[in-house]
Design a protein around this motif. Sequence first.
Motif, PDB file in Angstrom:
ATOM      1  N   PRO A   1       0.978  -1.381   0.153  1.00 33.14           N
ATOM      2  CA  PRO A   1       0.081   0.029  -0.043  1.00 33.14           C
ATOM      3  C   PRO A   1       0.948   1.372  -0.077  1.00 33.14           C
ATOM      4  N   PHE A   2       0.758   2.003  -1.023  1.00 32.19           N
ATOM      5  CA  PHE A   2       1.579   3.222  -1.056  1.00 32.19           C
ATOM      6  C   PHE A   2       0.827   4.381  -0.611  1.00 32.19           C
ATOM      7  N   ILE A   3       1.076   4.365   0.840  1.00 33.86           N
ATOM      8  CA  ILE A   3       0.253   5.379   1.464  1.00 33.86           C
ATOM      9  C   ILE A   3       1.024   6.677   1.308  1.00 33.86           C
ATOM     10  N   GLY A   4       0.773   7.740   0.616  1.00 35.56           N
ATOM     11  CA  GLY A   4       1.368   8.769   0.473  1.00 35.56           C
ATOM     12  C   GLY A   4       3.106   8.726   0.037  1.00 35.56           C
ATOM     13  N   LEU A   5       3.343   7.414  -0.475  1.00 38.32           N
ATOM     14  CA  LEU A   5       4.868   7.338  -0.860  1.00 38.32           C
ATOM     15  C   LEU A   5       4.895   6.959  -2.465  1.00 38.32           C
ATOM     16  N   ALA A   6       3.957   7.042  -3.166  1.00 45.64           N
ATOM     17  CA  ALA A   6       4.015   6.708  -4.460  1.00 45.64           C
ATOM     18  C   ALA A   6       4.925   7.496  -5.230  1.00 45.64           C
ATOM     19  N   GLU A   7       4.643   8.794  -5.131  1.00 47.40           N
ATOM     20  CA  GLU A   7       5.351   9.723  -5.827  1.00 47.40           C
ATOM     21  C   GLU A   7       6.952   9.698  -5.284  1.00 47.40           C
ATOM     22  N   LYS A   8       7.473   9.423  -3.962  1.00 50.50           N
ATOM     23  CA  LYS A   8       8.581   9.151  -3.578  1.00 50.50           C
ATOM     24  C   LYS A   8       9.070   7.696  -4.102  1.00 50.50           C
ATOM     25  N   VAL A   9       8.222   6.944  -4.401  1.00 44.16           N
ATOM     26  CA  VAL A   9       8.789   5.716  -5.138  1.00 44.16           C
ATOM     27  C   VAL A   9       9.151   5.717  -6.455  1.00 44.16           C
ATOM     28  N   GLU A  10       8.223   6.521  -7.345  1.00 47.14           N
ATOM     29  CA  GLU A  10       8.590   6.910  -8.464  1.00 47.14           C
ATOM     30  C   GLU A  10       9.689   7.700  -8.680  1.00 47.14           C
ATOM     31  N   GLN A  11       9.973   8.728  -7.738  1.00 52.33           N
ATOM     32  CA  GLN A  11      11.137   9.414  -7.782  1.00 52.33           C
ATOM     33  C   GLN A  11      12.600   8.591  -7.523  1.00 52.33           C
ATOM     34  N   GLU A  12      12.486   7.746  -6.780  1.00 54.82           N
ATOM     35  CA  GLU A  12      13.418   6.833  -6.699  1.00 54.82           C
ATOM     36  C   GLU A  12      13.720   5.818  -7.763  1.00 54.82           C
ATOM     37  N   LEU A  13      12.897   5.526  -8.089  1.00 52.98           N
ATOM     38  CA  LEU A  13      12.657   4.218  -9.354  1.00 52.98           C
ATOM     39  C   LEU A  13      13.402   5.250 -10.603  1.00 52.98           C
ATOM     40  N   ALA A  14      12.867   6.231 -10.858  1.00 52.91           N
ATOM     41  CA  ALA A  14      13.463   7.138 -12.237  1.00 52.91           C
ATOM     42  C   ALA A  14      14.648   7.551 -11.667  1.00 52.91           C
ATOM     43  N   TRP A  15      15.087   7.858 -10.615  1.00 53.27           N
ATOM     44  CA  TRP A  15      16.631   8.296 -10.296  1.00 53.27           C
ATOM     45  C   TRP A  15      17.320   6.949 -10.551  1.00 53.27           C
ATOM     46  N   LYS A  16      16.859   5.852  -9.974  1.00 57.31           N
ATOM     47  CA  LYS A  16      17.823   4.581 -10.280  1.00 57.31           C
ATOM     48  C   LYS A  16      17.924   4.550 -11.651  1.00 57.31           C
ATOM     49  N   ALA A  17      16.849   4.750 -12.334  1.00 51.99           N
ATOM     50  CA  ALA A  17      16.686   4.413 -14.121  1.00 51.99           C
ATOM     51  C   ALA A  17      17.750   5.114 -14.775  1.00 51.99           C
ATOM     52  N   GLU A  18      17.733   6.425 -14.304  1.00 46.74           N
ATOM     53  CA  GLU A  18      18.623   7.298 -15.258  1.00 46.74           C
ATOM     54  C   GLU A  18      20.142   6.982 -15.040  1.00 46.74           C
ATOM     55  N   ARG A  19      20.489   6.497 -13.946  1.00 39.68           N
ATOM     56  CA  ARG A  19      21.776   6.031 -13.280  1.00 39.68           C
ATOM     57  C   ARG A  19      22.337   4.570 -13.372  1.00 39.68           C
ATOM     58  N   SER A  20      21.502   3.889 -13.978  1.00 40.16           N
ATOM     59  CA  SER A  20      21.822   2.393 -14.213  1.00 40.16           C
ATOM     60  C   SER A  20      22.082   1.845 -15.407  1.00 40.16           C
ATOM     61  N   ASP A  21      22.780   0.905 -15.562  1.00 39.64           N
ATOM     62  CA  ASP A  21      23.242   0.420 -16.785  1.00 39.64           C
ATOM     63  C   ASP A  21      22.157  -0.098 -17.664  1.00 39.64           C
ATOM     64  N   VAL A  22      22.303  -0.144 -18.977  1.00 38.82           N
ATOM     65  CA  VAL A  22      21.097  -0.733 -19.753  1.00 38.82           C
ATOM     66  C   VAL A  22      21.196  -2.297 -19.571  1.00 38.82           C
ATOM     67  N   SER A  23      22.073  -3.003 -19.066  1.00 39.32           N
ATOM     68  CA  SER A  23      22.116  -4.234 -19.085  1.00 39.32           C
ATOM     69  C   SER A  23      21.510  -4.758 -17.825  1.00 39.32           C
ATOM     70  N   ILE A  24      21.232  -3.893 -16.697  1.00 36.53           N
ATOM     71  CA  ILE A  24      20.724  -4.434 -15.270  1.00 36.53           C
ATOM     72  C   ILE A  24      19.528  -4.919 -15.604  1.00 36.53           C
ATOM     73  N   LYS A  25      19.022  -6.123 -14.915  1.00 34.03           N
ATOM     74  CA  LYS A  25      18.004  -6.801 -15.016  1.00 34.03           C
ATOM     75  C   LYS A  25      17.337  -6.954 -13.509  1.00 34.03           C
ATOM     76  N   PRO A  26      16.068  -6.855 -13.543  1.00 33.40           N
ATOM     77  CA  PRO A  26      15.289  -6.118 -14.236  1.00 33.40           C
ATOM     78  C   PRO A  26      15.325  -4.688 -14.608  1.00 33.40           C
ATOM     79  N   ASN A  27      15.210  -4.236 -15.786  1.00 34.88           N
ATOM     80  CA  ASN A  27      15.542  -2.823 -15.992  1.00 34.88           C
ATOM     81  C   ASN A  27      14.615  -1.779 -15.289  1.00 34.88           C
ATOM     82  N   PRO A  28      15.332  -0.791 -14.654  1.00 33.90           N
ATOM     83  CA  PRO A  28      14.463   0.071 -14.035  1.00 33.90           C
ATOM     84  C   PRO A  28      13.280   0.806 -14.701  1.00 33.90           C
ATOM     85  N   TYR A  29      13.669   1.055 -16.129  1.00 28.07           N
ATOM     86  CA  TYR A  29      12.358   1.666 -16.851  1.00 28.07           C
ATOM     87  C   TYR A  29      11.247   0.803 -16.982  1.00 28.07           C
ATOM     88  N   LYS A  30      11.588  -0.391 -17.292  1.00 22.14           N
ATOM     89  CA  LYS A  30      10.692  -1.393 -17.318  1.00 22.14           C
ATOM     90  C   LYS A  30       9.670  -1.757 -16.112  1.00 22.14           C
TER      91      LYS A  30
END
Length: 1472
Positions: free
Chosen positions: A1065-1094
């Motif tokens: 349950p993302f109780i008020g944390l959905a935006e934070k989770v998305e920000q962390e995932l996006a930040w991780k995606a921008e700084r991750s290698d394309v070969s990482i699995k599972p890919n953050p963008y996916k």
Amino acid sequence: MAAGSSFAGLEVPIIGSDSVRWLNVSVPSTSTSTSAFAPPTEDAASSCCNIGDPPTYFIWRINKSCPNVLEIVEFRSFAEFSRVGLRIEFASALSPYAYLCKNEVSSASRNPYMLYALTVSGVAYLIRLNDITSYGSCSVLPPNEVVELHITSYCDYGAITAIAATNGCLIIGGQDGSIGCFRLGMLEFSAPGFLHELRDDSSFGRLWSLMSRRTVASVKDLVCIDVHGRKLLIVLHADGVLRVWDLLSCGKLLSYTVNVSTFEGARFSKLWAGETTNDKNIVPLAVLLKLNSEVDGEMISLYNLQYNLGGKANMSIEPSTMNISVEEESVIIDVKLSSNKIWILKEDGLVLHNIQGPSESREYEQCFGLQESFIAEQLFQSSDHAADDLFWLSQALYPSAKEQIASRVTSIFLRMLFLPDVYHNSVLRATLQDHNKHFTDSEFHSLTADAMKKEIISVIEHEGVLRSPLSLVYGWKNFCSHYINNWCNKNGPCGLLVDSSSGAIGLIRKSSVSLLRCLEDIELLAFGCFDELGEVANSKINLSSNLEQEVLFEVLRCTTSLSQQLGKGAPVLFYQSFFSHLSISPEEVVGSFLKVLETRCTSSTAAALRVSELGADAAWDKNVGDHKFLRKFSTDIFLSLHGLYRKAGTWDKVVDVILKYLNFLVPQKIEHKSDDKAVLDIRTCVTVQVTSQVAKVMFESALDILLLLSYMMKLGGQINMLPEVVSRVQLELFPLIQEIITEWHIIHFFGTTPCEAPTMEDFSSQLSLLQIDSSASRRSWNDKLGKCDFTLAFILLLDHQNSFESVVSRHLPNPNSLIVSVHNFTSWIVWGRSEDESSCFSTRSTMLALILLKHGQYDAVEHLLTMVNQNLLKEKISSSIQDVNNEWCILLHLLGCCLLAQAHRQVPPTSTDKKVNEAISCFFRAASLHKASMSLQNLSSESGLPHINFPDHASSPGAWKLHYYQWAMQIFEHYNMSAGACHFALAALEQVDEVLGLSESPITTKGRLWANVFKFTLDLNHYYDAYCAIISNPDEESKYICLRRFIIVLYERGAIKILCDGQLPFIGLAEKVEQELAWKAERSDVSIKPNPYKLLYAFEMHQHNWRKAAIYMYLHSTQLKNEAALKESQLRSLALQERLNCLSATINALHLVRPSSAWINHVLEGKSIQNPSKKPRITIIDHDADDHLQSQKLDSCIDIEKLENEFVLTSAEYLLSLENIRWTFEGIEKPPPNLVELLVHSNLYDMVFTVILKFFEGSALKRELERVFIAMSLKCCPSRENSKKHVLLLTPSKDEAVDIAAHHSKGNDQWEALEQYIEKYKCFHPRLPVIVAETLLCADRLIELPLWLVQMFKGTLNGRWGMAGSESSPASLFQLYVDYGRYPEATNLLLHYIESVSLLRPADVIRRKKACAVWFPYTTIERLWCKLGDLINSGHMVHQCEKLRSLLHAALLKHFKQLHVDSDDVMSSATS
């Protein structure tokens, strides 16, 4: 034991004497003689030489197995037994004699010792020895340190019959009675006086001897003694003549003939001499003689040599003072004498005689038990049925569990094998070799006790004895039988060791050294020495009358009867029940023993097991025998108990006597005030051994009383025992017995259990190996941890702050002094020092546990504290303990620490979980006790445990629990036990609200604890619980830090999908989770699995944010595009395929959005998440200048159409990459010009047409289609070269035939593709068949157009309306035939359609007659007619052309006639 003799003592092995590492040196020799002149070594020979003050003991040995090797071991009483020995290898076999002494001849020499030895070939050696440790392995002695003397080149005495040596002198006795004295080591060989023969100096004596032709009997033995600084030689001749010579003057001092009449026909063989006494001027002598053939056996006759060396030497020998008979089967190995004692070592034992006793009397004979009988008893080899009794008794404890019987039997035999008195390095190694287990020296010495046990178990398993418990017992019997045999062969006794300064007596064995000790008082009673009961009873047991002595005697007799009925396995099984990992308690074991005493294993389960193990007949016979034995025992014990009752009068009197006896078994309390550091010397090692022997007897004696009392209570009224007596036994005696058994069990456990080896698993263990700030002695015994012969008792003894008062002696301990050391040691273990003020063993046990914990002995600490804890619980006084006895809190705390450390080291998860749960329980119980904070604060930090630093400002119970729970949380975290740490973190959270005055705010404290809960649950892979800890954290900063860590860990463990499946349950944390995932995606290698963008795509899709999902997938496709440009072909293809998937997902997501919003702005979205603390892996160039912002927004907007264009171009790039063609594109508005050509060249026709249809329309579309089909048509045309090959008359080769077939197959594929695609795409351009046919005919005028292509021209009208049609009409085909000179095909096509028109059905004739209903290309027909005429005129193909022209002429005439008729009909119908 002979009649009239008493059992006085036991043998105690010296620790380390069986683990000597040998340095091998060889003696250079020039002798080549192989003749035997000296007696060989028959079995083994040894002796001990004491040099210096304090003495250094040198033991030399010669074994029959290696007769040319002399072993030397050096040790001192005030140091540990040296584990380095010297092996000197000679060129030939040695005689059984050697002499080692101090080098007094050349004291300035760097070689402080001299060694004399003689080989069988008659070569004597003098070796000047250095310190043993100075010799390297496999070296050769320097020639200047070895003196070689060939005896036979100096004298001819016949065979050499006796040898002796002293400092600077070697004496040889010959077969002819001659005695030669060689000044070997003192004079040069050529010096006068180097050889001196000992003979009568008187000329008259020599003349009388010559005249009477007397012959001197052969020399049987030579003994050198030192009397007040004078070196004397005592010679025994075969005729019984004793002569004494002065070696300095070479003069005879005495000649004495043994009374031949007394020993008529006797043969004298051996002579021993004791050391001189300064006060009596007497040297005791012993002569071994074989009586005449009519009398069996041998006899030792004792004499006293009296001397007076003042002025003129005066010597005399008194007649025999004592004659000691030796049985025929007994072989005498060695004899040692003192002023009042003689020690006789035989193969079957050691006997001590008091010389001052009456002659021919055994009143003063005392026997000492050797290790052979002790080991046989310990390993259940003393009788044939001892091991079987152990098995059947084990079966009584576990009647329905064969696995437990097998494990119990295995653990018992392993424990027995590794008892210090039983374990022997070389013997165990030889036994393993008997079972095909071979080790090198380094491998075997490096094995720890646990590793050795594993090797033994593998041997038993390899023998295949695990089919049934009984077969397992037989396997162990076989292994132990080999062990006993190897013990006798490799470690049999070969000599005695005597230190007259202290009265110590030792035993030299073939591969070890041991000392002898006297029995303790309780041992005298346990071994049945009731003759001395009166003295012990008066001095120790405090019996007040003879009646009490008689009652105690009867009680002990009853206990002996019970123990004999149960067998040797009863105390062993009872001892094993104290270990916590076993499933049966000591109380249950006693109950099972009582049942055995009643039924003798006659239950149905036991009967069935006997049948399965022994067979029906053998089981029946055993049951019958057991029943008879049981009836006899029951009768005897019943009568004995009644006799005991009648003798005492009341059972209370018996209980009183037993109580006094039990008090005698309690370890004595001795005042200890010494703070001296203990030293690991020989006395210390022997003290540990003796302590374990005494503890075993004490333990078994207390067990015997427990069994007797339990048996008596079970009989109850049958023996007139009143309930009041039963209650008294239960309330007074049983608790005392329980305490006695516990204490002696712990003492025995310390003395017999090897220490644990240090682990290398954590940093603290590795750091301890650096031995920072540690003494050399401490480092030396730290290296012994884990070895089989280094027990827990040594840790207790060597702990410098807790050492008991020990006696540091410069000499070996005498047999009586060892008991004093044992009393001191046992008193220190149970009671401690005087200043410790420990009133009970439970208090003392925590101090011992701290010592053991300091050295990492966790198994021992667990066993110790578990036993004490169980005893405290059995006392049922827990309430008073909680109020008064704070030691219970410390006990639980230490036990918890110990269990936790064990769980950290154990591998099986089941046992680890159990240990962790028990540790958690101990810590919670310790925290709940009253005044626990005060008790635990005083714990010493030297135990190696984290110190509990309790804050001074908080004194409430809640504050204590909060602090203690956090401490427990930290120690669980230190051992990576996250489950336990989580328990205490949650428990600490419950205490926060109850505690006031914390140094930090409650929110901060809770935030820190919730963060710990999050960490521990995350370590356990409990992701839901970890997320719940995040949302429960009241500290916002801590919450977001945990959330970021949560996402990072989920990435690392491949569990990030939990964020996208809707479980959390993302109780008020959905935006934070998305920000962390996006930040991780921008700084991750394309070969990482599972890919953050996916994951972002899945996350947004689950949140119904379709447009954001499309944006993240498009960003991933852009990332893949950049990566694909840098990779090789195969990896590039994979990247392109993944990019296609991303574009497809992007398009699908945008299709879910309203059409007006179905677009994305990937540039701005990609820059929305910034974190200055991290640098992204992919740098995006900044184009956000103010003057270009508006244009960038317009350019970066991508709708579905653009995405589809990019998808098509990416698909083309992917397919080309599969063909190893590197191609890419920049824009997506229009494909590059070379794309179509590359796709056609690669036969990627589907992709070609997809690109054309996507990017072209109208005339451009037709133009591109024409280009593609022209290229496809050209691929179908055979080349001229191939055409030439087909017209060759010669048969092609094999390779050419394969090439032709492959080309033909490829051509067929091209024709099929052409047919497929022209049929599919002619609707977009109807002229495509004309383009294809014209291309084919242009490429090859003679080519035969495929039937399917011709059919496309003919259409479906079948010529009913002539040759009219669309762009691809029959007329178009006719024109192509004419244009490219295909006149026969053109003529036939025309004739076909003319004939078709004329052959219409009646229904179609009316339609034909309509205006313009039928059409033919008359202009083209005219051209055909002219072309045929030109060919005829030119003379080319005249016959064929004329035939075609005639056919054409006839058909046209007929056609025109038909047209005329039809025209008339039309006109007439129009007129009418």
